[in-house]
Design a protein around this motif. Structure first.
Motif, short mmCIF file in Angstrom:
data_model
loop_
_atom_site.label_atom_id
_atom_site.label_comp_id
_atom_site.label_asym_id
_atom_site.label_seq_id
_atom_site.Cartn_x
_atom_site.Cartn_y
_atom_site.Cartn_z
N ARG A 128 -3.47 60.78 62.13
CA ARG A 128 -2.83 59.62 61.52
C ARG A 128 -2.39 59.86 60.07
NH1 ARG A 128 -7.15 57.88 64.55
NH2 ARG A 128 -8.55 57.67 62.75
N PHE A 129 -2.17 61.11 59.70
CA PHE A 129 -1.76 61.42 58.34
C PHE A 129 -0.78 62.58 58.35
CE2 PHE A 129 -5.47 63.87 59.43
CZ PHE A 129 -5.22 65.13 58.94
N ALA A 130 -0.05 62.74 57.24
CA ALA A 130 0.98 63.79 57.16
C ALA A 130 1.46 63.92 55.72
CB ALA A 130 2.16 63.43 58.07
N GLY A 131 2.33 64.89 55.51
CA GLY A 131 3.04 65.01 54.24
C GLY A 131 4.30 64.18 54.33
N GLN A 132 4.14 62.87 54.39
CA GLN A 132 5.26 61.95 54.59
C GLN A 132 5.96 61.63 53.28
OE1 GLN A 132 4.39 58.23 56.79
NE2 GLN A 132 5.67 57.16 55.29
N ILE A 133 7.28 61.73 53.29
CA ILE A 133 8.08 61.39 52.12
C ILE A 133 8.21 59.86 52.03
CG2 ILE A 133 10.40 61.48 51.14
CD1 ILE A 133 10.60 64.32 52.23
N ARG A 134 7.94 59.35 50.85
CA ARG A 134 8.05 57.91 50.60
C ARG A 134 9.05 57.64 49.48
NH1 ARG A 134 2.94 58.48 52.56
NH2 ARG A 134 2.17 56.77 53.86
N ASP A 135 9.61 56.45 49.50
CA ASP A 135 10.51 56.00 48.44
C ASP A 135 11.68 56.95 48.24
OD1 ASP A 135 8.74 53.85 47.91
OD2 ASP A 135 7.52 55.16 46.64
N PHE A 136 12.13 57.56 49.34
CA PHE A 136 13.28 58.46 49.25
C PHE A 136 14.55 57.66 48.97
CE2 PHE A 136 16.97 60.29 51.50
CZ PHE A 136 17.11 61.47 50.79
N SER A 137 15.35 58.14 48.04
CA SER A 137 16.62 57.48 47.72
C SER A 137 17.75 58.49 47.74
CB SER A 137 16.54 56.81 46.34
OG SER A 137 17.81 56.32 45.96
N SER A 138 18.83 58.13 48.40
CA SER A 138 20.01 58.98 48.44
C SER A 138 21.11 58.43 47.53
CB SER A 138 20.53 59.09 49.87
OG SER A 138 20.95 57.81 50.34
N LYS A 139 20.76 57.47 46.68
CA LYS A 139 21.75 56.83 45.81
C LYS A 139 22.48 57.87 44.97
CE LYS A 139 22.28 53.11 42.42
NZ LYS A 139 21.58 52.08 41.61
N GLY A 140 23.79 57.77 45.00
CA GLY A 140 24.60 58.71 44.24
C GLY A 140 24.99 59.94 45.03
N TYR A 141 24.40 60.10 46.23
CA TYR A 141 24.68 61.28 47.04
C TYR A 141 25.26 60.94 48.41
CZ TYR A 141 21.91 63.63 43.49
OH TYR A 141 21.45 64.11 42.29
N ILE A 142 24.87 59.78 48.97
CA ILE A 142 25.37 59.36 50.28
C ILE A 142 25.77 57.90 50.18
CG2 ILE A 142 24.88 59.21 52.75
CD1 ILE A 142 22.52 61.10 52.33
N ASP A 143 26.96 57.55 50.68
CA ASP A 143 27.37 56.15 50.63
C ASP A 143 26.51 55.31 51.57
OD1 ASP A 143 28.96 55.47 53.29
OD2 ASP A 143 29.56 57.48 52.70
N GLY A 144 26.42 54.03 51.27
CA GLY A 144 25.50 53.14 51.98
C GLY A 144 25.71 53.09 53.47
N LYS A 145 26.95 53.06 53.92
CA LYS A 145 27.24 52.96 55.35
C LYS A 145 26.72 54.18 56.10
CE LYS A 145 31.04 52.15 58.59
NZ LYS A 145 32.51 51.93 58.71
N ASN A 146 27.04 55.36 55.60
CA ASN A 146 26.58 56.58 56.25
C ASN A 146 25.07 56.75 56.13
OD1 ASN A 146 28.95 57.71 57.38
ND2 ASN A 146 29.62 58.36 55.35
N ASP A 147 24.53 56.32 55.00
CA ASP A 147 23.10 56.45 54.79
C ASP A 147 22.31 55.69 55.85
OD1 ASP A 147 20.97 57.47 53.07
OD2 ASP A 147 20.57 55.36 52.63
N ARG A 148 22.82 54.52 56.25
CA ARG A 148 22.12 53.73 57.27
C ARG A 148 22.21 54.37 58.65
NH1 ARG A 148 24.50 49.70 54.07
NH2 ARG A 148 26.31 49.55 55.46
N ARG A 149 23.25 55.15 58.90
CA ARG A 149 23.44 55.76 60.21
C ARG A 149 22.72 57.10 60.37
NH1 ARG A 149 30.03 55.27 60.64
NH2 ARG A 149 30.16 53.08 61.31
N LEU A 150 22.59 57.81 59.27
CA LEU A 150 22.15 59.20 59.36
C LEU A 150 20.68 59.36 59.72
CD1 LEU A 150 23.90 60.84 56.27
CD2 LEU A 150 24.41 61.24 58.68
N ASP A 151 20.39 60.39 60.48
CA ASP A 151 19.02 60.83 60.69
C ASP A 151 18.47 61.34 59.36
OD1 ASP A 151 17.28 62.00 63.31
OD2 ASP A 151 16.91 63.01 61.42
N ASP A 152 17.17 61.15 59.14
CA ASP A 152 16.57 61.61 57.88
C ASP A 152 16.76 63.11 57.66
OD1 ASP A 152 15.73 59.17 56.95
OD2 ASP A 152 13.66 59.39 57.62
#
Length: 511
Positions: A128-152
């Protein structure tokens, strides 16, 4: 020509457990119940039936000979600036954020980024644990529409790649003045768009094919990371992906450097990306019995060289380098961080998950990488090693290292991959990043960043959680506290399921 011989013996070609796994009757991993040694396994000869196990062939033992290149007493490094490959930028996405210096400082501090999984319900999971990334932000690198569609996996790759380009002073304004057909992208992944694939399959089963997203295939296939980065930046040079499990990023570095050396590109954006922390990814590795189950103490779960270790910790992220010909870097006045001297790839040709016990595939890969780099073994004083997933693998890698490096008294050794080692006499297990987990296809990229930071800072990060060290570990593993170490030449090992071996060589840049 010197001959390296190694034997490959087994009581049967492959021994599989005939039992139900995940609802499917079929073969499990040969020689191991998951990634742990099978108990009470009765080998059977050809033509003899035995309850519970199936033998695919009779006992066999073969000797494999590999011809090594002649020993070079005074190796010569590449002098042609068109063929010398330097590192001019780095970018990453990690459990410690997206900043290179913050990432490495956290490692030097021995801080653990391992924590309980909260991305999905794991209440019924044995891990039940991992090296999970939290609070990741793509602001300034990926536009909002594509960001919602893309796989992490692709989000991490885009951000890591663009940050590396920025670090190399290759932003949009600069790129628009350059010949983009001379700049390529090679960002690989071990598992691809796993979330996109899982969601597509779920929709197919639960709702029918008409409910499958049109992005199901494009966002699942492994080449999309390189493709999306090229589409966003207009880079038209060599572009594809490599998928060799945990060896992925190193394979990409090796291939990209050769594109530059052959004159096919001046600059390559190279690395690995992975996002496996979802029910399919975590559940799959639980089924392999590969993960630590230290749920009550997740930050102490990854315990390299420690007697109480019980498995690896899955992680995620992205690591990207900008590899460039020295001629190109000098022409545009780029900062040069380090130099890529060479590399090599080989195959064990032995087993799906188990490396060759004699270490022949690994030792030959290390030797070939040094030859490609024009480096003698005596010049190497830092090894970023790969901690393999099986008992045989841990010993095989160290044996291979000892074959190549006869004197390890000045050698420091660490690595990025936390696996499932179990103690054995004379077993020396390479260090893992016990702070960030094992990033699978991204691990080699993150490892490369850490290796280069070790070169540029002169500091090696500690191995945390070494409370009960194995007495047979005699190589300096930098236990619990960082250590000052001037790196002369570093090698970075990465090996993947299927017997994929890769080694790359880095050094401080000298004009």
């Amino acid at each position: 020509m010197a001959s390296l011989a190694g034997s490959s013996c087994s009581s049967s070609g492959a021994v599989f457990r005939a039992r139900e796994v995940g609802g499917n009757n079929g073969a499990f991993l040969g020689h191991y119940n998951g990634l742990r040694p099978m108990e009470n396994v009765h080998m059977v000869s050809s033509g003899t039936k035995s309850s519970g196990f199936v033998s695919t062939s009779a006992r066999k033992c073969r000797t494999i000979k590999a011809m090594a290149s002649p020993t070079v007493s005074s190796p010569k490094r590449e002098k042609d600036p068109k063929k010398r490959v330097v590192i001019t930028g780095m970018g990453l996405v990690s459990v410690f954020g997206n900043d290179i210096d913050t990432f490495y400082n956290k490692l030097l501090e021995g801080e653990s980024g391992i924590s309980p999984i909260d991305r999905f319900d794991v209440s019924n999971y044995s891990v039940r644990f991992a090296g999970q990334i939290r609070d990741f932000s793509s602001k300034g690198y990926i536009d909002g529409k594509n960001d919602r569609r893309l796989d992490d996996c692709w989000r991490y790759g885009l951000v890591g790649g663009k940050r590396a380009l920025e670090d190399a002073n290759l932003g949009h304004e600069v790129l628009d003045t350059m010949d983009k057909s001379r700049i390529g992208v090679l960002v690989g992944t071990g598992m691809g768009g796993l979330t996109a694939f899982t969601t597509g399959v779920e929709n197919l089963i639960l709702k029918g094919y008409k409910k499958i997203s049109p992005f199901f295939i494009p966002y699942s296939i492994t080449n999309m990371g390189s493709a999306l980065l090229a589409i966003d930046t207009g880079l038209m040079g060599p572009n594809y992906s490599i998928s060799t499990a945990c060896a992925t990023a190193n394979y990409c570095f090796f291939a990209a450097a050769n594109h530059i050396r052959r004159g096919e590109a001046d600059i390559m954006v190279v690395g690995g990306s992975e996002a496996p922390i979802l029910p399919t990814g975590v559940g799959g590795f639980i089924a392999c019995r590969a993960l630590s189950q230290r749920n009550e103490e997740p930050q102490k779960a990854s315990r390299p060289w420690d007697k109480d270790r019980d498995g690896f910790v899955i992680g995620e992220g992205c690591g990207v380098l900008i590899m460039e010909s020295l001629e190109s870097a000098m022409k545009r006045g780029a900062k040069i961080i380090a130099e890529y001297l060479g590399g090599a790839i080989t195959c064990d040709a032995h087993h799906m998950t188990d490396p060759r016990p004699d270490g022949l595939g690994v030792s030959s890969c290390i030797t070939k990488s040094l030859q490609d780099a024009g480096v003698s073994p005596e010049e190497v004083n830092y090894v970023n090693a790969h901690a393999t997933s099986t008992l045989a693998g841990d010993l095989a890698e160290v044996n291979a290292i000892k074959k190549v490096f006869k004197d390890t008294s000045e050698l420091k050794m660490n690595g990025t991959k936390a696996r499932k080692p179990k103690r054995l006499k004379n077993d020396i297990i390479p260090l893992d990043f016990s702070m960030i987990g094992h990033g699978l296809g991204a691990a080699g990229g993150l490892e490369a960043v850490a290796t280069i930071k070790a070169i540029t800072t002169g500091w090696l990060h500690p191995t945390i959680n070494q409370d009960n060290l194995e007495p047979d570990v005699t190589i300096d593993t930098v236990p619990n506290v960082k250590k000052k170490h001037e790196v002369n030449v570093a090698i970075s090992n990465s090996f993947g399921f299927g017997g994929h071996n890769s080694v790359v060589v880095f050094a401080p840049f000298s004009p």
